[in-house]
Design a protein around this motif. Structure first.
Motif, PDB file in Angstrom:
ATOM      1  N   PHE A   1      36.396  41.155  46.043  1.00  0.00           N
ATOM      2  CA  PHE A   1      37.059  41.661  47.247  1.00  0.00           C
ATOM      3  C   PHE A   1      38.167  40.719  47.711  1.00  0.00           C
ATOM      4  O   PHE A   1      39.251  41.164  48.071  1.00  0.00           O
ATOM      5  CB  PHE A   1      36.043  41.865  48.376  1.00  0.00           C
ATOM      6  CG  PHE A   1      36.692  42.153  49.699  1.00  0.00           C
ATOM      7  CD1 PHE A   1      37.211  43.413  49.958  1.00  0.00           C
ATOM      8  CD2 PHE A   1      36.813  41.168  50.667  1.00  0.00           C
ATOM      9  CE1 PHE A   1      37.835  43.683  51.164  1.00  0.00           C
ATOM     10  CE2 PHE A   1      37.432  41.431  51.867  1.00  0.00           C
ATOM     11  CZ  PHE A   1      37.946  42.694  52.132  1.00  0.00           C
ATOM     12  N   ARG A   2      37.896  39.404  47.688  1.00  0.00           N
ATOM     13  CA  ARG A   2      38.891  38.438  48.162  1.00  0.00           C
ATOM     14  C   ARG A   2      40.152  38.478  47.300  1.00  0.00           C
ATOM     15  O   ARG A   2      41.260  38.386  47.823  1.00  0.00           O
ATOM     16  CB  ARG A   2      38.303  37.038  48.182  1.00  0.00           C
ATOM     17  CG  ARG A   2      37.270  36.859  49.290  1.00  0.00           C
ATOM     18  CD  ARG A   2      36.554  35.551  49.203  1.00  0.00           C
ATOM     19  NE  ARG A   2      37.443  34.450  49.552  1.00  0.00           N
ATOM     20  CZ  ARG A   2      37.051  33.197  49.582  1.00  0.00           C
ATOM     21  NH1 ARG A   2      35.818  32.869  49.286  1.00  0.00           N
ATOM     22  NH2 ARG A   2      37.889  32.244  49.906  1.00  0.00           N
ATOM     23  N   ILE A   3      39.977  38.638  46.003  1.00  0.00           N
ATOM     24  CA  ILE A   3      41.148  38.712  45.117  1.00  0.00           C
ATOM     25  C   ILE A   3      41.912  40.005  45.376  1.00  0.00           C
ATOM     26  O   ILE A   3      43.134  40.015  45.439  1.00  0.00           O
ATOM     27  CB  ILE A   3      40.725  38.593  43.642  1.00  0.00           C
ATOM     28  CG1 ILE A   3      40.226  37.167  43.367  1.00  0.00           C
ATOM     29  CG2 ILE A   3      41.875  38.957  42.702  1.00  0.00           C
ATOM     30  CD1 ILE A   3      39.634  36.968  41.998  1.00  0.00           C
ATOM     31  N   GLY A   4      41.186  41.120  45.553  1.00  0.00           N
ATOM     32  CA  GLY A   4      41.836  42.404  45.825  1.00  0.00           C
ATOM     33  C   GLY A   4      42.566  42.416  47.158  1.00  0.00           C
ATOM     34  O   GLY A   4      43.611  43.056  47.306  1.00  0.00           O
TER      35      GLY A   4
ATOM     36  N   VAL B   1      47.403  41.849  50.379  1.00  0.00           N
ATOM     37  CA  VAL B   1      47.557  42.402  51.724  1.00  0.00           C
ATOM     38  C   VAL B   1      47.555  41.289  52.767  1.00  0.00           C
ATOM     39  O   VAL B   1      48.331  41.303  53.721  1.00  0.00           O
ATOM     40  CB  VAL B   1      46.423  43.422  52.017  1.00  0.00           C
ATOM     41  CG1 VAL B   1      46.481  43.914  53.447  1.00  0.00           C
ATOM     42  CG2 VAL B   1      46.480  44.569  51.033  1.00  0.00           C
ATOM     43  N   ILE B   2      46.697  40.308  52.581  1.00  0.00           N
ATOM     44  CA  ILE B   2      46.521  39.233  53.555  1.00  0.00           C
ATOM     45  C   ILE B   2      47.618  38.174  53.457  1.00  0.00           C
ATOM     46  O   ILE B   2      48.014  37.580  54.458  1.00  0.00           O
ATOM     47  CB  ILE B   2      45.125  38.588  53.365  1.00  0.00           C
ATOM     48  CG1 ILE B   2      44.046  39.614  53.701  1.00  0.00           C
ATOM     49  CG2 ILE B   2      44.971  37.345  54.218  1.00  0.00           C
ATOM     50  CD1 ILE B   2      42.654  39.182  53.304  1.00  0.00           C
TER      51      ILE B   2
ATOM     52  N   THR C   1      38.316  31.794  43.916  1.00  0.00           N
ATOM     53  CA  THR C   1      37.587  32.990  44.362  1.00  0.00           C
ATOM     54  C   THR C   1      38.475  33.918  45.178  1.00  0.00           C
ATOM     55  O   THR C   1      38.104  35.056  45.436  1.00  0.00           O
ATOM     56  CB  THR C   1      36.372  32.590  45.228  1.00  0.00           C
ATOM     57  OG1 THR C   1      36.831  31.831  46.356  1.00  0.00           O
ATOM     58  CG2 THR C   1      35.361  31.782  44.432  1.00  0.00           C
ATOM     59  N   TYR C   2      39.665  33.462  45.577  1.00  0.00           N
ATOM     60  CA  TYR C   2      40.493  34.225  46.506  1.00  0.00           C
ATOM     61  C   TYR C   2      41.832  34.686  45.950  1.00  0.00           C
ATOM     62  O   TYR C   2      42.585  35.369  46.639  1.00  0.00           O
ATOM     63  CB  TYR C   2      40.728  33.412  47.788  1.00  0.00           C
ATOM     64  CG  TYR C   2      41.271  32.026  47.537  1.00  0.00           C
ATOM     65  CD1 TYR C   2      42.640  31.801  47.435  1.00  0.00           C
ATOM     66  CD2 TYR C   2      40.413  30.941  47.394  1.00  0.00           C
ATOM     67  CE1 TYR C   2      43.138  30.537  47.192  1.00  0.00           C
ATOM     68  CE2 TYR C   2      40.895  29.669  47.167  1.00  0.00           C
ATOM     69  CZ  TYR C   2      42.256  29.475  47.078  1.00  0.00           C
ATOM     70  OH  TYR C   2      42.750  28.215  46.841  1.00  0.00           O
TER      71      TYR C   2
ATOM     72  N   HIS D   1      32.783  26.872  46.968  1.00  0.00           N
ATOM     73  CA  HIS D   1      33.083  28.206  47.476  1.00  0.00           C
ATOM     74  C   HIS D   1      34.483  28.686  47.088  1.00  0.00           C
ATOM     75  O   HIS D   1      34.736  29.864  47.049  1.00  0.00           O
ATOM     76  CB  HIS D   1      32.928  28.232  49.002  1.00  0.00           C
ATOM     77  CG  HIS D   1      33.895  27.328  49.704  1.00  0.00           C
ATOM     78  ND1 HIS D   1      33.726  25.951  49.744  1.00  0.00           N
ATOM     79  CD2 HIS D   1      35.050  27.591  50.348  1.00  0.00           C
ATOM     80  CE1 HIS D   1      34.749  25.424  50.405  1.00  0.00           C
ATOM     81  NE2 HIS D   1      35.560  26.388  50.782  1.00  0.00           N
ATOM     82  N   GLU D   2      35.394  27.762  46.811  1.00  0.00           N
ATOM     83  CA  GLU D   2      36.774  28.102  46.449  1.00  0.00           C
ATOM     84  C   GLU D   2      36.959  28.376  44.970  1.00  0.00           C
ATOM     85  O   GLU D   2      37.893  29.061  44.585  1.00  0.00           O
ATOM     86  CB  GLU D   2      37.704  26.930  46.796  1.00  0.00           C
ATOM     87  CG  GLU D   2      38.221  26.888  48.181  1.00  0.00           C
ATOM     88  CD  GLU D   2      39.240  25.771  48.319  1.00  0.00           C
ATOM     89  OE1 GLU D   2      40.231  25.755  47.563  1.00  0.00           O
ATOM     90  OE2 GLU D   2      39.045  24.911  49.192  1.00  0.00           O
TER      91      GLU D   2
END
Length: 156
Positions: free
Chosen positions: A3-6, A10-11, A46-47, A118-119
């Motif tokens: 989700f974070r990559i997708g 947008v973000i 992860t992002y 987490h990253e």
């Protein structure tokens, strides 16, 4: 897909506007960490999608060397010795207006505890001639310049 990559495309514009309000120019650091076998270290976050050199932003009051050391410890469990070799400073204008990336070659280092679990989704050592699928453009260009004799462009 994570989700974070997708959500990243947008973000990103909102995050970049926030950074722009805080700073007129931004500076990041990346480390090309080499092991004795001639392999280089890449990380997957992860992002954001793709394989990258470990690194991150330089904060106010931090030197580029301090930022590189901090980011390599956090993201990769790598503790550089001395001052790594500055390869160059590259403009990242196409992705983020006013952004620059200082790239270092790190040959002398030791292992330490990785703190940004987490990253980081994955880390890997790769031979410059056998890179993984999904390596990002800036990292690919630096590898071509350093290991394949390509012309240095100055563009991340």
């Amino acid at each position: 897909m994570n989700f974070r990559i997708g959500a990243e495309p947008v973000i990103r514009p909102f995050i970049q506007r926030w950074w722009r309000m805080r700073r007129g120019m931004t500076l990041g650091v990346r480390g090309i960490v080499e092991n004795p076998d001639g392999n280089i270290l890449l990380v997957r976050h992860t992002y954001v999608a793709g394989w990258h050199f470990p690194g991150g932003g330089v904060e106010r009051g931090e030197t580029i060397y301090d930022a590189l050391r901090k980011e390599l410890r956090e993201e990769a469990g790598i503790d550089p010795a001395g001052h790594p070799e500055l390869v160059g400073v590259y403009s990242n204008e196409a992705k983020f207006r006013g952004d620059h990336v200082a790239v270092f070659r790190v040959r002398d280092w030791s292992h330490c505890e990785m703190t940004a679990h987490h990253e980081i989704a994955e880390t890997g050592w790769f031979h410059p001639g056998a890179l993984p699928d999904g390596i990002v453009g800036g990292a690919r260009r630096r590898i071509a310049e350093l290991y394949e004799g390509e012309t240095i462009t100055g563009v991340w």
